[in-house]
Design an enzyme around this catalytic site. Sequence first.
Site: not given
Length: 449
Positions: A15, A75
């Site tokens: 966003r 990750q």
Amino acid sequence: MSIALVILAAGQGTRMNSDLPKVLHQIAGAPMLVHAIRAGEPLEPSRIVVVTGHGGEAVGKAALNYQPGIKIAIQDQQLGTAHAVAQARDALKGFEGDVIVLYGDTPFIRPETLEQMQAARAAHDVVVLGFEAADPGRYGRLVMNGQNLERIVEFKDATEEERRITLCNSGVVAANADVLFDLIDGVSNENASGEYYLTDIVGLARSRGMSAGTVTCAEAETMGVNSRAELTVAEGLFQARARAEALEDGVTLVAPETVYFAYDTAIGRDSVVEPNVVFGPGASVESGVKIRAFSHLEGCHVSRGGVIGPYARLRPGAELAEDVKVGNFVEIKAARVDRAAKINHLTYIGDAEIGEEANIGAGTVTCNYDGVLKHTTRIGARAFIGSSTMLVAPVSIGDDAMTGSGSVITQDVEPGALALGRSRQVTKPGLARRLFEVLKKKKRDQGTH
Ligand code: UD1
Ligand code: CA
């Protein structure tokens, strides 16, 4: 008790609509990530692990740039917050003590709040930071049983009744490292999002006979940033807090709402900051200094009694001793200016040393750059640099020396000497008047065509 911080910063942040990873967007001159780290620093963590994923390289670089000792865990896939914390396991090998999990996009957690969580660990195996939400929206809900936290339910998985709970999860968690990783091993992804929820460790801990509790904080502390609009709100909150703190600390801000602070700005008591002053990172100002309107200070130090501006620019490496005066349209970079020197108008000082009580005339320029290399200018104590002197570095002006206005100084000037580096003046009596007459006639003649 030894503390480790694990900062989750692997989320995509779509966003933000940006090529820059979300946590590297800045508030008050520092990436959000750095704000999150700084919140935990007063606990004197023996290890800090930043979990990165999307844009990981840049995030890791920013973390190491802030503090080279930080460990980076990767990750690769964002499978959920529990999975993210699990990636920190290797970086925490051999660590014994408590882990505090923070989010890289939640910049306003107060150190005092984390200290309260640490204290609450005496009573509970797992401590979660909660807050009473004005609009609980999609936050995870804290299901309490008296003073004990029973479990956290994510909005997507919550019943109607659970959704009516207004005590929400901030995401900040504290637990012993071994306990935390054991619990995470037990987390599954069988839920509405198909993610490994860190929040599930609370229910798991309870089912294993451990206790969980909460510390609560103001909602403003837990504010996360997901969009540019929220980034400006965060900036506004930071500035409001910084202005209030400056006033509290005894700094006069004539028009506080027009002054912008960096995350690390330090200003001493009884200093006055006039309207429209901007502080970039690394500015420190001692007591009794006046920063006049429209000045910009960054990476600089101003000592007691200084007067800066209006319209002055102090850049990184500007080190000003006591009672130095810097006036309008003066730029100073990588320069030491000794006590009571005056640089009052329209001047550039870069890569220089300026002695005490030296007076630098209007329009002086230290010509520090030859197009390839930078060079140093040294100006002695009580030297008087005439207006519009070009000091072509490397060059030294001795103590008590003078340069004539308009000089281009390319050679060292010894102490007490006057140096003139300009062409001699020629005056032709009456010539101006005659020239005017010729020119005016020419204009008249043109007008008749
Ligand atoms: C999370 C909490 C929710 C809480 C809310 C507060 C869980 C399951 N839910 O929800 O209870 O009310 O935060 O804002 O924990 N991240 C990773 N790797 C991942 C997933 C997330 O690093 O695989 C990071 C994100 O970058 C972010 C943080 O973890 O900084 C939180 O992730 P996000 O997806 O925003 O969690 P929420 O759904 O908001
Ligand atoms: Ca979130």
